[in-house]
Design a protein around this motif. Structure first.
Motif, mmCIF file in Angstrom:
data_model
loop_
_atom_site.group_PDB
_atom_site.id
_atom_site.type_symbol
_atom_site.label_atom_id
_atom_site.label_comp_id
_atom_site.label_asym_id
_atom_site.label_seq_id
_atom_site.Cartn_x
_atom_site.Cartn_y
_atom_site.Cartn_z
ATOM 1 N N TRP A 23 0.846 -1.181 0.000
ATOM 2 C CA TRP A 23 0.000 0.000 0.000
ATOM 3 C C TRP A 23 0.892 1.245 0.000
ATOM 4 C CZ3 TRP A 23 -2.592 -2.686 4.658
ATOM 5 C CH2 TRP A 23 -3.462 -3.673 4.190
ATOM 6 N N LYS A 24 0.844 1.974 -1.066
ATOM 7 C CA LYS A 24 1.750 3.116 -1.245
ATOM 8 C C LYS A 24 1.477 4.251 -0.264
ATOM 9 C CE LYS A 24 3.688 1.131 -4.787
ATOM 10 N NZ LYS A 24 5.039 0.517 -4.641
ATOM 11 N N ASP A 25 0.253 4.296 0.262
ATOM 12 C CA ASP A 25 -0.103 5.408 1.149
ATOM 13 C C ASP A 25 0.152 5.073 2.622
ATOM 14 O OD1 ASP A 25 -2.076 3.465 1.145
ATOM 15 O OD2 ASP A 25 -3.686 4.883 1.580
ATOM 16 N N LYS A 26 0.771 3.925 2.892
ATOM 17 C CA LYS A 26 1.061 3.548 4.276
ATOM 18 C C LYS A 26 2.557 3.326 4.474
ATOM 19 C CE LYS A 26 -3.446 1.270 4.962
ATOM 20 N NZ LYS A 26 -3.998 2.135 6.014
ATOM 21 N N LYS A 27 2.995 3.465 5.718
ATOM 22 C CA LYS A 27 4.401 3.256 6.049
ATOM 23 C C LYS A 27 4.630 1.761 6.295
ATOM 24 C CE LYS A 27 4.945 7.865 8.052
ATOM 25 N NZ LYS A 27 5.094 8.671 9.288
ATOM 26 N N LEU A 28 5.561 1.202 5.534
ATOM 27 C CA LEU A 28 5.801 -0.239 5.598
ATOM 28 C C LEU A 28 6.745 -0.591 6.743
ATOM 29 C CD1 LEU A 28 5.654 -3.129 4.501
ATOM 30 C CD2 LEU A 28 7.502 -2.522 2.913
ATOM 31 N N ILE A 29 6.289 -1.482 7.607
ATOM 32 C CA ILE A 29 7.119 -2.015 8.689
ATOM 33 C C ILE A 29 7.411 -3.474 8.368
ATOM 34 C CG2 ILE A 29 7.295 -2.493 11.161
ATOM 35 C CD1 ILE A 29 5.172 -0.298 11.598
ATOM 36 N N VAL A 30 8.675 -3.807 8.210
ATOM 37 C CA VAL A 30 9.081 -5.197 7.955
ATOM 38 C C VAL A 30 9.478 -5.820 9.294
ATOM 39 C CG1 VAL A 30 10.732 -6.717 6.814
ATOM 40 C CG2 VAL A 30 9.785 -4.744 5.590
ATOM 41 N N VAL A 31 8.946 -7.009 9.552
ATOM 42 C CA VAL A 31 9.165 -7.681 10.833
ATOM 43 C C VAL A 31 9.780 -9.055 10.614
ATOM 44 C CG1 VAL A 31 8.033 -8.661 12.877
ATOM 45 C CG2 VAL A 31 7.220 -6.488 11.910
ATOM 46 N N THR A 32 10.761 -9.414 11.450
ATOM 47 C CA THR A 32 11.208 -10.801 11.538
ATOM 48 C C THR A 32 11.353 -11.160 13.009
ATOM 49 O OG1 THR A 32 13.632 -10.499 11.577
ATOM 50 C CG2 THR A 32 12.557 -10.467 9.419
ATOM 51 N N GLY A 33 11.227 -12.444 13.327
ATOM 52 C CA GLY A 33 11.406 -12.888 14.709
ATOM 53 C C GLY A 33 11.532 -14.389 14.775
ATOM 54 N N HIS A 34 12.599 -14.867 15.415
ATOM 55 C CA HIS A 34 12.791 -16.320 15.457
ATOM 56 C C HIS A 34 13.689 -16.791 16.604
ATOM 57 C CE1 HIS A 34 16.481 -14.936 13.507
ATOM 58 N NE2 HIS A 34 17.024 -16.063 13.900
ATOM 59 N N ARG A 35 14.162 -15.904 17.476
ATOM 60 C CA ARG A 35 15.165 -16.282 18.486
ATOM 61 C C ARG A 35 14.610 -17.274 19.508
ATOM 62 N NH1 ARG A 35 20.483 -15.461 17.386
ATOM 63 N NH2 ARG A 35 20.689 -13.551 16.190
ATOM 64 N N ARG A 36 15.386 -18.317 19.796
ATOM 65 C CA ARG A 36 14.960 -19.351 20.737
ATOM 66 C C ARG A 36 14.690 -18.779 22.119
ATOM 67 N NH1 ARG A 36 17.113 -24.781 19.183
ATOM 68 N NH2 ARG A 36 18.112 -24.565 17.152
ATOM 69 N N GLU A 37 15.515 -17.789 22.539
ATOM 70 C CA GLU A 37 15.369 -17.287 23.907
ATOM 71 C C GLU A 37 14.073 -16.499 24.107
ATOM 72 O OE1 GLU A 37 18.342 -14.316 21.922
ATOM 73 O OE2 GLU A 37 17.899 -16.467 21.866
ATOM 74 N N SER A 38 13.365 -16.206 23.004
ATOM 75 C CA SER A 38 12.100 -15.463 23.114
ATOM 76 C C SER A 38 10.863 -16.361 23.063
ATOM 77 C CB SER A 38 12.010 -14.425 21.987
ATOM 78 O OG SER A 38 13.040 -13.472 22.094
ATOM 79 N N PHE A 39 11.049 -17.641 22.827
ATOM 80 C CA PHE A 39 9.896 -18.522 22.694
ATOM 81 C C PHE A 39 9.073 -18.539 23.986
ATOM 82 C CE2 PHE A 39 12.122 -21.399 19.329
ATOM 83 C CZ PHE A 39 11.985 -20.386 18.398
ATOM 84 N N GLY A 40 7.754 -18.724 23.825
ATOM 85 C CA GLY A 40 6.876 -18.765 24.994
ATOM 86 C C GLY A 40 6.176 -17.436 25.204
ATOM 87 N N ASP A 41 6.047 -17.023 26.454
ATOM 88 C CA ASP A 41 5.311 -15.800 26.797
ATOM 89 C C ASP A 41 5.917 -14.559 26.145
ATOM 90 O OD1 ASP A 41 3.583 -17.288 28.324
ATOM 91 O OD2 ASP A 41 4.555 -16.823 30.237
ATOM 92 N N ILE A 78 11.404 -4.078 12.498
ATOM 93 C CA ILE A 78 11.366 -4.646 13.853
ATOM 94 C C ILE A 78 11.877 -6.075 13.741
ATOM 95 C CG2 ILE A 78 9.935 -5.240 15.831
ATOM 96 C CD1 ILE A 78 7.961 -3.081 14.971
ATOM 97 N N THR A 79 12.948 -6.408 14.457
ATOM 98 C CA THR A 79 13.605 -7.687 14.215
ATOM 99 C C THR A 79 14.410 -8.148 15.420
ATOM 100 O OG1 THR A 79 15.100 -8.841 12.672
ATOM 101 C CG2 THR A 79 15.705 -6.605 13.293
ATOM 102 N N ASP A 80 14.682 -9.447 15.474
ATOM 103 C CA ASP A 80 15.670 -9.968 16.425
ATOM 104 C C ASP A 80 16.884 -10.526 15.685
ATOM 105 O OD1 ASP A 80 14.725 -12.367 15.391
ATOM 106 O OD2 ASP A 80 13.746 -13.027 17.240
ATOM 107 N N SER A 81 16.975 -10.249 14.397
ATOM 108 C CA SER A 81 18.069 -10.746 13.568
ATOM 109 C C SER A 81 19.351 -9.952 13.780
ATOM 110 C CB SER A 81 17.660 -10.677 12.092
ATOM 111 O OG SER A 81 18.784 -10.769 11.248
ATOM 112 N N GLY A 82 20.469 -10.662 13.909
ATOM 113 C CA GLY A 82 21.752 -9.983 13.998
ATOM 114 C C GLY A 82 22.155 -9.350 12.680
ATOM 115 N N GLY A 83 21.980 -10.087 11.571
ATOM 116 C CA GLY A 83 22.378 -9.568 10.270
ATOM 117 C C GLY A 83 21.621 -8.320 9.871
ATOM 118 N N VAL A 84 20.323 -8.277 10.173
ATOM 119 C CA VAL A 84 19.523 -7.105 9.813
ATOM 120 C C VAL A 84 19.997 -5.875 10.579
ATOM 121 C CG1 VAL A 84 17.204 -6.107 9.826
ATOM 122 C CG2 VAL A 84 17.534 -8.474 9.128
ATOM 123 N N GLN A 85 20.435 -6.061 11.830
ATOM 124 C CA GLN A 85 20.989 -4.939 12.603
ATOM 125 C C GLN A 85 22.181 -4.324 11.884
ATOM 126 O OE1 GLN A 85 21.537 -5.711 16.929
ATOM 127 N NE2 GLN A 85 20.459 -7.635 16.528
#
Length: 370
Positions: free
Chosen positions: A200-218, A284-291
């Motif tokens: 959508w060209k009229d909206k701000k795009l937020i790209v998200v990734t998330g997969h870290r083991r230490e974040s699993f669960g709550d 918004i990410t937990d990736s090291g490479g993306v940082q």
């Protein structure tokens, strides 16, 4: 002529080693071969195809739901045949994977020198990131040559009694890969065209990734809950390529499948992913490479981890550590969306991870010191 064996097994390793492989292939001083453990399979193969690299050895070790101990044992037991067949003078490994630490150990057992690319990153918290922090420390103890991406990484190694003469600050090869990759994106690819169709060209795009083991669960539920609340804004679109890990898939689809302004898609290969990053407003990410990559694309990053071994990005201000805390994620996401000066204070900063010349610096060091 010195013989170099480059070993990697995951998608991130492949991305970061690819520019070094391509440059070493052109060097007359070295005979270079590539071995993949295929700790990842499909995602690894996509990177190899994009960079046009054909491994000389493929251990093909990926098995569904295998434990870290099972994988470690397989790597140790199967890499021997490669080392015995090629008899390298130097083995190059990368970063923080099980492949890196186990191949470094196997090489040490055979008195083969080890070079560690992306050496010296530390949190000094053995549980975060898990198991990467300990993999890095193990590899660092076994390596003979340390290719540190930043001055801080060099400082960490010196504190650990590594001879400074065996450390060279290179920048990060991920920037080499990014610059090469952006130039070689095929915009006529089916998946890129499909993503273009629902942007959508009229909206701000937020790209998200998330997969870290230490974040699993709550913690992962809190992270997804923050995304759901954020998606209720009328000026955003969230695109989330969802990792294949069942611990990720279950929570993401349960929480976000019907969320407003959220599009969940399968994981993207490297070529399509860096194209998508370049279209984003923020990440918004937990990736090291993306940082490491995002600052070169001038994109602010919120890092959903409690600690990061990429301290330079935090100090430079190109990323903000927010953990999986819903309040904190929303606070800084809304700031980036609403406050132009805050956005520019993150987006305009120089990338602390280099200028795309890391591979050349590594090769120059090897020519003069090995």
């Amino acid at each position: 002529m010195k013989k170099i064996l480059i070993v990697f097994g995951t998608r991130p390793e492949a991305i970061k080693m690819a520019p070094l492989v391509k440059k070493l292939y052109k060097e007359v001083d070295f005979n270079t071969k590539v071995c993949v453990t295929a700790q990842h399979r499909e995602m690894l193969d996509q990177v190899l195809a994009f960079f046009k690299i054909t491994p000389d050895y493929d251990l093909d070790l990926m098995k569904k739901n295998q434990t870290l101990n099972q994988l470690s044992a397989k790597i140790l037991s199967t890499i021997d045949s490669v080392l015995e067949d090629y008899k390298p003078d130097l083995v190059l490994v990368h970063g923080d994977t099980t492949t890196s630490s186990m191949v470094a150990l196997a090489s040490f057992h055979k008195n083969i020198k080890v070079g560690h690319v992306e050496a010296g990153l530390r949190t000094y918290n053995k549980s975060a990131p898990f198991p990467e922090e300990i993999n890095r420390q193990i590899t660092g103890r076994l390596a003979d040559f340390h290719f540190a991406p930043t001055k801080q990484s060099q400082v960490n190694l010196v504190k650990e009694k590594v001879d400074i003469n065996n450390i060279v600050v290179t920048g990060n090869t991920v920037i080499d890969a990014l610059f090469w990759g952006v130039k070689h994106i095929n915009l006529d690819r089916k998946d890129i065209i499909e993503i273009k169709d629902f942007l959508w060209k009229d909206k701000k795009l937020i790209v998200v990734t998330g997969h870290r083991r230490e974040s699993f669960g709550d913690k992962f539920y809190d992270f997804c809950s923050a995304l759901k609340t954020l998606s209720e804004r009328n000026d955003v679109q969230i695109i989330y390529p969802v990792h294949l890990n069942p611990n990720v898939q279950e929570v993401v689809y349960k929480t976000l499948k019907n969320a407003k302004n959220v599009i969940l898609i399968p994981p993207l290969d490297y070529e399509a992913f860096i194209w998508l990053l370049n279209q984003s407003y923020m990440i918004i990410t937990d990736s090291g490479g993306v940082q490491e990559e995002a600052p070169s694309l001038k994109k602010p990053v919120l890092v959903t981890r409690e600690v990061t071994e990429r301290e330079e990005a935090v100090k430079q201000g190109t990323v903000k550590l927010v953990g999986t805390n819903k309040i904190k994620i929303l606070k800084y996401a809304n700031l980036l969306l609403d406050d132009e000066s805050f956005y520019n204070s993150m987006a305009a900063k120089k990338n602390p991870y280099g200028d795309g010349k890391a591979s050349a610096i590594i090769i120059d060091f090897l020519k003069h010191n090995f």
